[in-house]
Design a protein around this motif. Structure first.
Motif, PDB file in Angstrom:
ATOM      1  N   SER A 115       1.308   4.237   4.592  1.00 26.23           N
ATOM      2  CA  SER A 115       0.716   3.023   4.756  1.00 26.23           C
ATOM      3  C   SER A 115       0.043   2.515   3.316  1.00 26.23           C
ATOM      4  CB  SER A 115      -0.653   3.514   5.601  1.00 26.23           C
ATOM      5  OG  SER A 115      -1.645   4.241   4.994  1.00 26.23           O
ATOM      6  N   LEU A 116      -0.222   3.414   2.435  1.00 25.40           N
ATOM      7  CA  LEU A 116      -0.687   3.024   1.136  1.00 25.40           C
ATOM      8  C   LEU A 116       0.504   2.306   0.400  1.00 25.40           C
ATOM      9  CD1 LEU A 116      -2.981   5.969   0.022  1.00 25.40           C
ATOM     10  CD2 LEU A 116      -3.370   3.513   0.392  1.00 25.40           C
TER      11      LEU A 116
ATOM     12  N   LEU B  92       2.704   0.655   1.600  1.00 21.59           N
ATOM     13  CA  LEU B  92       2.959  -0.483   2.070  1.00 21.59           C
ATOM     14  C   LEU B  92       1.918  -1.795   1.493  1.00 21.59           C
ATOM     15  CD1 LEU B  92       3.679  -0.187   5.868  1.00 21.59           C
ATOM     16  CD2 LEU B  92       5.350  -1.078   4.188  1.00 21.59           C
ATOM     17  N   ALA B  93       0.719  -1.127   1.447  1.00 22.32           N
ATOM     18  CA  ALA B  93      -0.343  -2.132   0.946  1.00 22.32           C
ATOM     19  C   ALA B  93      -0.740  -1.957  -0.495  1.00 22.32           C
ATOM     20  CB  ALA B  93      -1.597  -1.315   1.741  1.00 22.32           C
TER      21      ALA B  93
ATOM     22  N   PRO C  12       1.293  -2.696  -3.173  1.00 24.77           N
ATOM     23  CA  PRO C  12       1.711  -3.985  -4.037  1.00 24.77           C
ATOM     24  C   PRO C  12       0.728  -5.076  -3.816  1.00 24.77           C
ATOM     25  CG  PRO C  12       3.557  -3.254  -2.581  1.00 24.77           C
ATOM     26  CD  PRO C  12       2.362  -2.413  -2.469  1.00 24.77           C
ATOM     27  N   ALA C  13       0.381  -5.557  -2.788  1.00 21.17           N
ATOM     28  CA  ALA C  13      -0.548  -6.553  -2.450  1.00 21.17           C
ATOM     29  C   ALA C  13      -2.079  -6.293  -3.210  1.00 21.17           C
ATOM     30  CB  ALA C  13      -0.860  -6.947  -1.129  1.00 21.17           C
ATOM     31  N   ALA C  14      -2.353  -5.096  -2.817  1.00 20.22           N
ATOM     32  CA  ALA C  14      -3.826  -4.578  -3.615  1.00 20.22           C
ATOM     33  C   ALA C  14      -3.858  -4.547  -4.666  1.00 20.22           C
ATOM     34  CB  ALA C  14      -4.083  -3.273  -3.026  1.00 20.22           C
TER      35      ALA C  14
ATOM     36  N   ILE D 256       4.534  -9.484  -0.687  1.00 15.66           N
ATOM     37  CA  ILE D 256       3.594  -8.441  -0.506  1.00 15.66           C
ATOM     38  C   ILE D 256       2.592  -8.498   0.520  1.00 15.66           C
ATOM     39  CG2 ILE D 256       3.803  -8.131  -3.166  1.00 15.66           C
ATOM     40  CD1 ILE D 256       1.574  -9.733  -3.622  1.00 15.66           C
TER      41      ILE D 256
ATOM     42  N   PRO E 226       3.767  -6.722   4.213  1.00 15.54           N
ATOM     43  CA  PRO E 226       3.752  -5.181   4.345  1.00 15.54           C
ATOM     44  C   PRO E 226       1.914  -5.019   4.526  1.00 15.54           C
ATOM     45  CG  PRO E 226       5.117  -5.795   2.454  1.00 15.54           C
ATOM     46  CD  PRO E 226       4.645  -7.061   2.990  1.00 15.54           C
ATOM     47  N   VAL E 227       1.286  -5.523   3.708  1.00 18.92           N
ATOM     48  CA  VAL E 227      -0.221  -5.381   3.619  1.00 18.92           C
ATOM     49  C   VAL E 227      -0.655  -5.616   5.270  1.00 18.92           C
ATOM     50  CG1 VAL E 227      -1.301  -7.231   2.864  1.00 18.92           C
ATOM     51  CG2 VAL E 227      -2.110  -4.921   2.370  1.00 18.92           C
TER      52      VAL E 227
ATOM     53  N   ALA F  18       0.500  -2.910   7.551  1.00 20.79           N
ATOM     54  CA  ALA F  18      -0.278  -1.530   7.200  1.00 20.79           C
ATOM     55  C   ALA F  18      -1.525  -1.801   7.837  1.00 20.79           C
ATOM     56  CB  ALA F  18      -0.302  -1.319   5.724  1.00 20.79           C
TER      57      ALA F  18
ATOM     58  N   TYR G 149      -1.635   0.929  10.872  1.00 20.18           N
ATOM     59  CA  TYR G 149      -2.296   2.457  10.284  1.00 20.18           C
ATOM     60  C   TYR G 149      -3.846   2.169  10.235  1.00 20.18           C
ATOM     61  CZ  TYR G 149       2.801   3.089   8.923  1.00 20.18           C
ATOM     62  OH  TYR G 149       3.859   3.331   8.967  1.00 20.18           O
TER      63      TYR G 149
ATOM     64  N   LEU H 258      -5.683   2.579   7.754  1.00 20.88           N
ATOM     65  CA  LEU H 258      -5.376   2.538   6.202  1.00 20.88           C
ATOM     66  C   LEU H 258      -6.683   3.267   5.188  1.00 20.88           C
ATOM     67  CD1 LEU H 258      -3.210   1.718   4.346  1.00 20.88           C
ATOM     68  CD2 LEU H 258      -4.181  -0.725   4.323  1.00 20.88           C
TER      69      LEU H 258
ATOM     70  N   ILE I 287      -9.329  -2.934   0.795  1.00 22.31           N
ATOM     71  CA  ILE I 287      -7.884  -3.632   0.703  1.00 22.31           C
ATOM     72  C   ILE I 287      -8.129  -4.972   1.120  1.00 22.31           C
ATOM     73  CG2 ILE I 287      -5.607  -3.536   0.939  1.00 22.31           C
ATOM     74  CD1 ILE I 287      -5.589  -0.469   0.512  1.00 22.31           C
TER      75      ILE I 287
ATOM     76  N   VAL J  11      -7.404  -8.576  -0.822  1.00 22.87           N
ATOM     77  CA  VAL J  11      -6.415  -9.412  -0.840  1.00 22.87           C
ATOM     78  C   VAL J  11      -6.889 -10.892  -0.212  1.00 22.87           C
ATOM     79  CG1 VAL J  11      -4.825  -7.689  -0.556  1.00 22.87           C
ATOM     80  CG2 VAL J  11      -5.796  -8.621   1.604  1.00 22.87           C
TER      81      VAL J  11
ATOM     82  N   LEU K 284      -1.979 -15.945  -1.354  1.00 23.13           N
ATOM     83  CA  LEU K 284      -2.040 -14.472  -0.747  1.00 23.13           C
ATOM     84  C   LEU K 284      -3.028 -14.368   0.483  1.00 23.13           C
ATOM     85  CD1 LEU K 284      -0.688 -11.622  -0.626  1.00 23.13           C
ATOM     86  CD2 LEU K 284      -2.693 -11.010  -2.385  1.00 23.13           C
TER      87      LEU K 284
END
Lengths: 275, 259, 341
Positions: free
Chosen positions: A8-9, A11-12, A14-16, B78, B81-82, B85, B89, B91, B97, B101, B141
């Motif tokens: 999960s990390l 995946l997240a 890049p954006a974060a 990008i 995927p977030v 997630a 999940y 997370l 997060i 974003v 984004l």
């Protein structure tokens, strides 16, 4: 299957990371500039910013116009929204589409039109002189009034959509029940419609208010360098005087106002979801 | 019935207020005269044609196009995927997060542009176009994440589990079962991001330089010196372009479902 | 490895983050058996099922299938099928493509694939719907597609999550018969999860009753129904009158009450079905607090020194009134002996 934290990390991240590096860190540094004098933390910049009469005027003007535009949008918005919900569902869709349409057009285009309308040789003045109400053309452009009109046109659709949504979620029988109990239309609005749609009002109001506070194009085109708002002031201070301290102060003001409004919105949304 | 009359009157007035100015621009751009005026003196396409000849508009149009397309694609690359997630999940630091974003929506664009200029471009000699690209990606984004998240939330997670049990790898399950079903959402996010980026001004204000300018900023600059109808013509053309894109999206996608 | 432990769960411990859902579970399932995991929500039955499928990695313990240790084997490599409670059909694919999904991944020849899919659809009676989308099907039809989709993979074990809960009464009976038929014809080992004792009793060869992550009792439907070993199981299968036993006496809210005959010393509790209570004669007295007519029988709720007692008698007998005081008995020979309370 969705228990893997590492996945999960990955995946997240890049954006974060992107958000942090490109956006959060630079903005935080900018904000910190306004809070430092020499090497120490200090509110000196804030003090000097607000002590300058021009800055104070701009600040108050921005707030004032924000409030005025929001109130005007609320009044007109309710009127329009009430009309819309009484339409057939097909017409309703079309009407909403028409109202949302301007949002797709560049703010430059939308604001620019007012030059044609409000200018010396513009429509309004032509109409007024031909009727004989004035002799010389009125100076409407480059004034708070012009900015007010421009901002209202820009953000009214947001308020209308918000109110239409709130009205659609209101139990329809409530109005009939109030009428049966003897309420006149003003009472119906005040005691039934307003309380039941106040969330929509707050959502729309927040969008309109923050939009007005943080507008650039409309004040730039319709206010010019004579009638400044916070963002046009910021641009001027940086490009003309290299005054990053003021820019930082203004940035802080804008972010605090925008952030508070957003927090309010989120709180409302979670309160609604809990019901 | 009087109430229906009042209702129509109110709505007509509001629509005229909101859309009328746009028609005025279109009319003004067809003027045969030399100054910006309404009603236009004569009808002519000369200003519309002139728009295509102004060099700076050509290059800034390409710049805006490039930024809008690649910025939105990157934001989706990008952001998807977030969103996945966040939806599937638990997370760690999930809420942080999500806030990070979505934050660009809250901060006025002009501040982002200024910050990037001051801390990335000037001290490090960072390429201006690249900085613009980063700023536009950051701008889009939050929209990408929000729209794709909405699509993800409407999709149950058990179809992915079903696919895995039938023999797919995790990634294969995502590609075969999730992507086809959020395709509409991604497309809608792309269109929304594209239009937002293309029309955006404040972010790009500080991040302009010789040869580096977005179209709206260019139009603003042009306005300061020249008062002819070419800006009106350009505005009209751009508006038709935006409306056209969204109209097609609604027609073939049911765009409004995703926003 | 004998056929009796075709699938075996050994000291299985399953957790979600810090919460333990299943502790130290041991279970042997034979080849071709139809097993029900029965229990209230939160008892760990679904968690156990998901770990057999490979969707949840065990914190401790092992899972063996057909002689192989599959504890660490990935979910997409186990020969296990799962019919989800929501069916989990792929909305963007036709019925045919849904059923073919897993086979396509195996790269078998085109004619072979088509044959297997067509046979699969035919075995659930959905050949005519091959080109439809899931959204166009009824709930029962969707479930049969889900079943076919798993069955064409020829799994060693088929898992079903609450297969009958979403169906209306008549569909439930049809689907019950369908599942039994499919299982008998293919001889597949089938495990289904349910909270409904009626379903478990009707379908299963053996029932595994679970509570709080542990197995309460394993037995045939007759065993579970007639001889529950604990108060929980007794209550679950409809024994309304359940008492703890201490020193050979019934423990009630009014103090211990001696039974008419001797209670064996290893018995921790006694349970009576409402039909096992005799009304009209007996050593105890109770006041009728409520009565309801249930077609063939009449039910009574009695206020008694033992607490509330629920009794059920033939509807033909003369009815008692609310407020009437009547004698009743709890004959020891009609009681289920509970080994645990």
């Amino acid at each position: 299957m969705f228990q893997n934290r590492a996945e999960s990390l990955a995946l997240a991240l890049p954006a974060a990371l992107f958000a942090a590096v490109v956006f959060i860190v630079p903005v935080l540094i900018l904000l910190s500039e306004g809070l430092r004098l020499g090497g120490d933390w200090s509110l000196a910049h804030y003090v000097s910013f607000f002590s300058t009469p021009l800055n104070l005027t701009v600040f108050i003007r921005t707030l004032k116009l924000g409030v005025l535009v929001t109130v005007a949008a609320a009044v007109i918005g309710y009127a329009a929204a009430l009309c819309i919900v009484n339409l057939s569902s097909r017409n309703r869709g079309r009407m909403v589409g028409l109202i949302v349409l301007p949002l797709m057009i560049s703010p430059v285009a939308r604001t620019y039109a007012w030059i044609v309308i409000l200018g010396r040789t513009g429509i309004v003045n032509q109409a007024l002189t031909s009727i004989g109400l004035t002799d010389a053309p009125l100076r409407i452009l480059f004034s708070e009034t012009a900015i007010f009109i421009g901002l209202l046109q820009l953000f009214l659709p947001l308020m209308i959509i918000s109110l239409v949504s709130a009205l659609e979620n209101m139990p329809r029988d409530a109005i009939s029940a109030a009428r049966v109990l003897g309420a006149n239309w003003l009472q119906v609005f005040w005691k039934v419609i307003l309380p039941l749609t106040k969330e929509g009002l707050v959502i729309g109001g927040t969008l309109v208010f923050t939009g007005s506070l943080t507008a650039y194009i409309t004040p730039a085109i319709l206010g010019g360098s004579k009638v400044l708002m916070l963002e046009t002031l910021l641009y001027q201070r940086v490009t003309i005087a290299n005054d990053f301290a003021s820019a930082s102060v203004i940035a802080m003001i804008l972010i605090v106002m925008s952030f508070s409004a957003n927090l309010l919105l989120k709180r409302l949304a979670t309160a609604r979801a809990k019901r | 019935m009087t109430s229906r009359f009042v209702s129509s009157a109110i709505l007509t007035a509001v629509i005229i207020f909101l859309i009328g100015p746009f028609f005025i621009i279109v009319a003004a751009s067809l003027s045969a005269g030399d100054t910006l005026a309404f009603p236009p003196r004569g009808i002519s396409l000369k200003w519309v044609l002139k728009v295509f000849q102004i060099e700076s508009f050509q290059s800034s149009f390409l710049m805006s196009m490039g930024l809008a397309i690649f910025g939105t694609l990157t934001a989706l690359a990008i952001g998807t995927p977030v969103s996945y997630a966040l939806a599937r999940y638990k997370l760690p630091f999930g809420e942080t997060i999500r806030t990070a974003v979505s934050a660009p929506i809250i901060v006025p664009g002009i501040i982002v542009g200024l910050a990037l200029l001051r801390y990335l471009v000037i001290p490090f000699g960072f390429n201006l176009t690249l900085a613009l690209f980063l700023a536009h990606t950051a701008l889009v984004l939050p929209y990408a994440v929000r729209v794709v998240s909405a699509s993800m939330n409407n999709l149950r997670s058990d179809i992915e589990e079903a696919a895995v049990l039938l023999g797919c790898t995790r990634f294969g399950a995502f590609v075969r079962t999730v992507l086809p079903n959020i395709r509409g959402g991604i497309l809608a996010a792309f269109i929304l991001g594209f239009v937002t980026s293309f029309n955006q001004v404040p972010v790009s204000l500080f991040l302009s330089g010789p040869g580096v300018r977005t179209l709206p900023v260019d139009m603003l600059a042009y306005l300061e010196t020249t008062y002819d109808p070419s800006v009106a013509a350009l505005s009209a053309l751009l508006a038709f372009m935006s409306i056209g894109i969204v109209f097609l999206a609604e027609r073939f996608l049911g765009f409004s479902r995703y926003v | 490895m004998s056929d009796a432990s075709f699938l075996s769960l050994e000291r299985l411990t399953l957790a979600y983050g810090d919460t333990t859902a299943v502790k130290d579970l041991n279970l042997q399932i034979g080849r071709g058996e139809l097993i029900a995991l029965l229990g209230p929500s939160g008892c760990g039955k679904t968690t156990t099922m998901r770990s057999i499928a490979g969707l949840l990695k065990p914190k401790a313990g092992a899972i063996r299938l057909d002689g192989n240790d599959i504890t660490r084997v990935a979910a997409n490599k186990r020969a296990v099928g799962l019919v989800f409670q929501s069916y989990a059909l792929f909305p963007h694919l036709t019925v045919f493509e849904n059923v073919a999904f897993g086979l396509r991944l195996k790269r078998i020849s085109k004619p072979e694939l088509e044959k297997r899919v067509k046979d699969g659809l035919q075995s659930v009676g959905l050949s005519r719907f091959a080109e439809r989308r899931p959204a166009e099907l009824s709930g029962g039809q969707q479930q049969r597609v889900a079943l076919a989709r798993s069955m064409v993979m020829e799994p060693k074990v088929l898992l079903l999550d609450e297969p009958l809960s979403n169906l209306d009464a008549r569909l439930r009976l049809e689907m019950r018969a369908e599942l039994q038929r499919v299982q008998k014809e293919s001889g597949i080992t089938m495990i289904f999860v349910t909270h409904d004792q009626g379903e478990a009793l009707a379908l299963a060869d053996r029932i595994v009753v679970m509570l709080d992550g542990r197995i309460e009792q394993i037995g045939t439907p007759e065993q579970i129904y007639n001889t529950p070993v604990s108060a929980f199981v007794a209550d679950f299968v409809g024994f309304e009158n359940v008492f703890a036993v201490e020193d050979g006496k019934l423990k009630t809210s009014q103090g211990p009450i001696a039974q008419s005959k001797n209670v064996p010393s290893d018995v921790a509790g006694l349970a009576w079905r409402p039909t096992a209570v005799t009304l009209g004669k007996g050593t105890y007295n109770g006041t009728v607090r409520g009565t309801s007519f249930a077609g063939r029988t009449r039910e009574y709720l009695l206020d008694t020194p033992l607490g509330a007692i629920k009794a059920e008698v033939d509807a033909g007998m003369p009815p008692y009134e609310i407020g009437e005081s009547i004698p009743f008995d709890l004959p020891l020979e009609n009681a289920a002996h509970l080994m645990r309370y």
